[in-house]
Design a protein around this motif. Structure first.
Motif, PDB file in Angstrom:
ATOM      1  N   ASN A  35       0.789  -1.238   0.000  1.00 41.50           N
ATOM      2  CA  ASN A  35       0.000   0.000   0.000  1.00 41.50           C
ATOM      3  C   ASN A  35       0.819   1.286   0.000  1.00 41.50           C
ATOM      4  OD1 ASN A  35      -2.269  -1.590  -0.008  1.00 41.50           O
ATOM      5  ND2 ASN A  35      -2.556  -1.474   2.191  1.00 41.50           N
ATOM      6  N   ILE A  36       2.083   1.222  -0.426  1.00 45.00           N
ATOM      7  CA  ILE A  36       2.865   2.444  -0.615  1.00 45.00           C
ATOM      8  C   ILE A  36       3.316   2.471  -2.068  1.00 45.00           C
ATOM      9  CG2 ILE A  36       4.966   3.736  -0.057  1.00 45.00           C
ATOM     10  CD1 ILE A  36       4.825   2.755   2.758  1.00 45.00           C
ATOM     11  N   GLN A  37       3.052   3.593  -2.734  1.00 46.74           N
ATOM     12  CA  GLN A  37       3.446   3.760  -4.126  1.00 46.74           C
ATOM     13  C   GLN A  37       4.303   5.013  -4.237  1.00 46.74           C
ATOM     14  OE1 GLN A  37       0.192   4.711  -6.725  1.00 46.74           O
ATOM     15  NE2 GLN A  37       1.443   4.688  -8.546  1.00 46.74           N
ATOM     16  N   VAL A  38       5.497   4.866  -4.800  1.00 46.32           N
ATOM     17  CA  VAL A  38       6.332   6.029  -5.053  1.00 46.32           C
ATOM     18  C   VAL A  38       5.860   6.635  -6.370  1.00 46.32           C
ATOM     19  CG1 VAL A  38       8.681   6.863  -5.462  1.00 46.32           C
ATOM     20  CG2 VAL A  38       8.291   5.069  -3.774  1.00 46.32           C
ATOM     21  N   VAL A  39       5.306   7.843  -6.303  1.00 48.73           N
ATOM     22  CA  VAL A  39       4.748   8.478  -7.503  1.00 48.73           C
ATOM     23  C   VAL A  39       5.769   9.324  -8.241  1.00 48.73           C
ATOM     24  CG1 VAL A  39       2.352   8.445  -6.697  1.00 48.73           C
ATOM     25  CG2 VAL A  39       3.807  10.415  -6.165  1.00 48.73           C
ATOM     26  N   GLY A  40       6.902   9.595  -7.597  1.00 45.67           N
ATOM     27  CA  GLY A  40       7.907  10.387  -8.283  1.00 45.67           C
ATOM     28  C   GLY A  40       9.198  10.502  -7.512  1.00 45.67           C
ATOM     29  N   LEU A  41      10.251  10.815  -8.262  1.00 42.78           N
ATOM     30  CA  LEU A  41      11.579  11.053  -7.699  1.00 42.78           C
ATOM     31  C   LEU A  41      12.040  12.404  -8.230  1.00 42.78           C
ATOM     32  CD1 LEU A  41      13.240   7.580  -8.423  1.00 42.78           C
ATOM     33  CD2 LEU A  41      12.226   8.331  -6.275  1.00 42.78           C
ATOM     34  N   ALA A  42      12.462  13.291  -7.345  1.00 46.30           N
ATOM     35  CA  ALA A  42      12.938  14.606  -7.747  1.00 46.30           C
ATOM     36  C   ALA A  42      14.320  14.842  -7.142  1.00 46.30           C
ATOM     37  CB  ALA A  42      11.965  15.687  -7.279  1.00 46.30           C
ATOM     38  N   SER A  43      15.140  15.607  -7.858  1.00 49.77           N
ATOM     39  CA  SER A  43      16.501  15.844  -7.383  1.00 49.77           C
ATOM     40  C   SER A  43      16.690  17.231  -6.765  1.00 49.77           C
ATOM     41  CB  SER A  43      17.499  15.641  -8.521  1.00 49.77           C
ATOM     42  OG  SER A  43      17.244  16.564  -9.550  1.00 49.77           O
ATOM     43  N   ASN A  44      15.627  18.054  -6.790  1.00 52.93           N
ATOM     44  CA  ASN A  44      15.700  19.362  -6.127  1.00 52.93           C
ATOM     45  C   ASN A  44      14.282  19.874  -5.853  1.00 52.93           C
ATOM     46  OD1 ASN A  44      14.748  21.115  -8.408  1.00 52.93           O
ATOM     47  ND2 ASN A  44      16.600  20.335  -9.381  1.00 52.93           N
ATOM     48  N   GLY A  45      14.213  20.961  -5.097  1.00 50.67           N
ATOM     49  CA  GLY A  45      12.920  21.499  -4.694  1.00 50.67           C
ATOM     50  C   GLY A  45      12.046  21.966  -5.839  1.00 50.67           C
ATOM     51  N   GLN A  46      12.676  22.506  -6.872  1.00 48.04           N
ATOM     52  CA  GLN A  46      11.896  22.989  -8.029  1.00 48.04           C
ATOM     53  C   GLN A  46      11.193  21.819  -8.725  1.00 48.04           C
ATOM     54  OE1 GLN A  46      14.377  25.698 -10.150  1.00 48.04           O
ATOM     55  NE2 GLN A  46      12.748  26.372 -11.503  1.00 48.04           N
ATOM     56  N   GLU A  47      11.911  20.715  -8.935  1.00 49.72           N
ATOM     57  CA  GLU A  47      11.290  19.520  -9.530  1.00 49.72           C
ATOM     58  C   GLU A  47      10.181  18.999  -8.624  1.00 49.72           C
ATOM     59  OE1 GLU A  47      14.203  16.480 -10.279  1.00 49.72           O
ATOM     60  OE2 GLU A  47      15.358  17.735 -11.655  1.00 49.72           O
ATOM     61  N   ALA A  48      10.410  19.054  -7.319  1.00 47.52           N
ATOM     62  CA  ALA A  48       9.412  18.567  -6.360  1.00 47.52           C
ATOM     63  C   ALA A  48       8.104  19.329  -6.494  1.00 47.52           C
ATOM     64  CB  ALA A  48       9.951  18.689  -4.938  1.00 47.52           C
ATOM     65  N   ILE A  49       8.190  20.645  -6.615  1.00 50.42           N
ATOM     66  CA  ILE A  49       6.982  21.475  -6.743  1.00 50.42           C
ATOM     67  C   ILE A  49       6.193  21.082  -7.993  1.00 50.42           C
ATOM     68  CG2 ILE A  49       6.171  23.834  -7.168  1.00 50.42           C
ATOM     69  CD1 ILE A  49       8.576  24.700  -5.318  1.00 50.42           C
ATOM     70  N   GLU A  50       6.898  20.887  -9.107  1.00 53.95           N
ATOM     71  CA  GLU A  50       6.225  20.466 -10.344  1.00 53.95           C
ATOM     72  C   GLU A  50       5.565  19.101 -10.168  1.00 53.95           C
ATOM     73  OE1 GLU A  50       5.653  22.486 -12.904  1.00 53.95           O
ATOM     74  OE2 GLU A  50       6.681  23.918 -11.597  1.00 53.95           O
ATOM     75  N   MET A  51       6.235  18.182  -9.484  1.00 56.86           N
ATOM     76  CA  MET A  51       5.676  16.832  -9.283  1.00 56.86           C
ATOM     77  C   MET A  51       4.486  16.850  -8.335  1.00 56.86           C
ATOM     78  SD  MET A  51       8.863  14.248  -9.312  1.00 56.86           S
ATOM     79  CE  MET A  51       9.806  13.998 -10.810  1.00 56.86           C
ATOM     80  N   VAL A  52       4.504  17.741  -7.350  1.00 58.95           N
ATOM     81  CA  VAL A  52       3.364  17.863  -6.438  1.00 58.95           C
ATOM     82  C   VAL A  52       2.129  18.294  -7.223  1.00 58.95           C
ATOM     83  CG1 VAL A  52       2.403  19.240  -4.538  1.00 58.95           C
ATOM     84  CG2 VAL A  52       4.698  18.247  -4.346  1.00 58.95           C
ATOM     85  N   LYS A  53       2.299  19.247  -8.137  1.00 61.68           N
ATOM     86  CA  LYS A  53       1.174  19.702  -8.962  1.00 61.68           C
ATOM     87  C   LYS A  53       0.622  18.555  -9.805  1.00 61.68           C
ATOM     88  CE  LYS A  53       2.960  24.413  -9.410  1.00 61.68           C
ATOM     89  NZ  LYS A  53       3.647  25.336 -10.322  1.00 61.68           N
ATOM     90  N   ARG A  54       1.507  17.726 -10.334  1.00 60.63           N
ATOM     91  CA  ARG A  54       1.099  16.651 -11.225  1.00 60.63           C
ATOM     92  C   ARG A  54       0.557  15.429 -10.483  1.00 60.63           C
ATOM     93  NH1 ARG A  54       5.663  14.681 -14.837  1.00 60.63           N
ATOM     94  NH2 ARG A  54       5.280  16.594 -15.962  1.00 60.63           N
ATOM     95  N   TRP A  55       1.242  14.990  -9.425  1.00 57.85           N
ATOM     96  CA  TRP A  55       0.929  13.705  -8.789  1.00 57.85           C
ATOM     97  C   TRP A  55       0.173  13.801  -7.470  1.00 57.85           C
ATOM     98  CZ3 TRP A  55       1.379  10.400 -12.429  1.00 57.85           C
ATOM     99  CH2 TRP A  55       2.407  10.483 -13.361  1.00 57.85           C
ATOM    100  N   GLN A  56       0.116  14.994  -6.870  1.00 53.77           N
ATOM    101  CA  GLN A  56      -0.547  15.178  -5.574  1.00 53.77           C
ATOM    102  C   GLN A  56      -0.226  14.064  -4.577  1.00 53.77           C
ATOM    103  OE1 GLN A  56      -4.219  15.488  -7.483  1.00 53.77           O
ATOM    104  NE2 GLN A  56      -3.865  17.600  -8.017  1.00 53.77           N
ATOM    105  N   PRO A  57       1.045  13.968  -4.176  1.00 49.30           N
ATOM    106  CA  PRO A  57       1.420  12.917  -3.222  1.00 49.30           C
ATOM    107  C   PRO A  57       0.821  13.182  -1.840  1.00 49.30           C
ATOM    108  CG  PRO A  57       3.224  14.452  -3.526  1.00 49.30           C
ATOM    109  CD  PRO A  57       2.167  14.838  -4.523  1.00 49.30           C
ATOM    110  N   ASP A  58       0.674  12.104  -1.069  1.00 49.98           N
ATOM    111  CA  ASP A  58       0.193  12.234   0.310  1.00 49.98           C
ATOM    112  C   ASP A  58       1.343  12.670   1.215  1.00 49.98           C
ATOM    113  OD1 ASP A  58      -2.472  11.172  -0.218  1.00 49.98           O
ATOM    114  OD2 ASP A  58      -1.431   9.277  -0.566  1.00 49.98           O
ATOM    115  N   VAL A  59       2.520  12.103   0.941  1.00 51.41           N
ATOM    116  CA  VAL A  59       3.698  12.360   1.777  1.00 51.41           C
ATOM    117  C   VAL A  59       4.899  12.648   0.888  1.00 51.41           C
ATOM    118  CG1 VAL A  59       5.260  11.406   3.542  1.00 51.41           C
ATOM    119  CG2 VAL A  59       2.836  10.798   3.587  1.00 51.41           C
ATOM    120  N   ILE A  60       5.715  13.616   1.309  1.00 52.30           N
ATOM    121  CA  ILE A  60       6.956  13.915   0.605  1.00 52.30           C
ATOM    122  C   ILE A  60       8.113  13.716   1.576  1.00 52.30           C
ATOM    123  CG2 ILE A  60       8.318  15.669  -0.602  1.00 52.30           C
ATOM    124  CD1 ILE A  60       5.658  17.065  -1.258  1.00 52.30           C
ATOM    125  N   VAL A  61       9.074  12.896   1.172  1.00 49.38           N
ATOM    126  CA  VAL A  61      10.322  12.761   1.924  1.00 49.38           C
ATOM    127  C   VAL A  61      11.266  13.756   1.265  1.00 49.38           C
ATOM    128  CG1 VAL A  61      12.182  11.213   2.630  1.00 49.38           C
ATOM    129  CG2 VAL A  61       9.837  10.332   2.413  1.00 49.38           C
TER     130      VAL A  61
END
Length: 138
Positions: A35-61
């Motif tokens: 029941n855990i799915q990794v929806v994306g991998l980002a290498s910096n904060g800017q990529e993370a923001i774009e991925m949040v908009k696209r994938w709407q993760p529940d949790v971000i490490v």
């Protein structure tokens, strides 16, 4: 009906770290969990923001120290666009700024990188339950 409830219980996780080995290791550790799915991998904060908009993760490490945009800057922007997303500050930093991070409102929890994998997974699940409830910690 059972299929529907299983689908909702899948925790969507985004891993953000500038070290490829860390990203891939965390992806592997989370992907082995039920029941855990990794929806994306980002290498910096800017990529993370774009991925949040696209994938709407529940949790971000979220690593704190990264090039382009660090975790501190990214976290406040992520909370602005996705307030229920839980952000786990994930860092190897061993100083005063780490303690200060715990008090920042844009982080829901803080975890040092030397934590055992089982503890990290348990913490991500705990944050995922908060995200699912739609409750925002103060």
């Amino acid at each position: 009906m059972l299929m529907l409830s299983c689908e909702f219980s899948t925790l969507r996780v985004l891993v953000v770290d500038d070290h490829e080995l860390t990203r891939l290791t965390l992806q592997l550790a989370f992907s082995c969990q039920e029941n855990i799915q990794v929806v994306g991998l980002a290498s910096n904060g800017q990529e993370a923001i774009e991925m949040v908009k696209r994938w709407q993760p529940d949790v971000i490490v979220l690593d704190l120290q990264m090039p382009v945009m660090d975790g501190w800057s990214a976290s406040s922007q992520i909370k602005a666009i996705s307030p229920n997303t839980q952000i786990l500050a994930y860092s190897s930093v061993e100083d005063v700024s780490f303690q200060k991070t715990k008090k920042m409102s844009s982080f829901d929890d803080v975890c040092k990188k030397d934590v055992p994998t089982s503890e990290l997974i348990a913490l991500v699940r705990q944050l995922g339950m908060r995200a699912g409830n739609g409750t925002v910690t103060e």
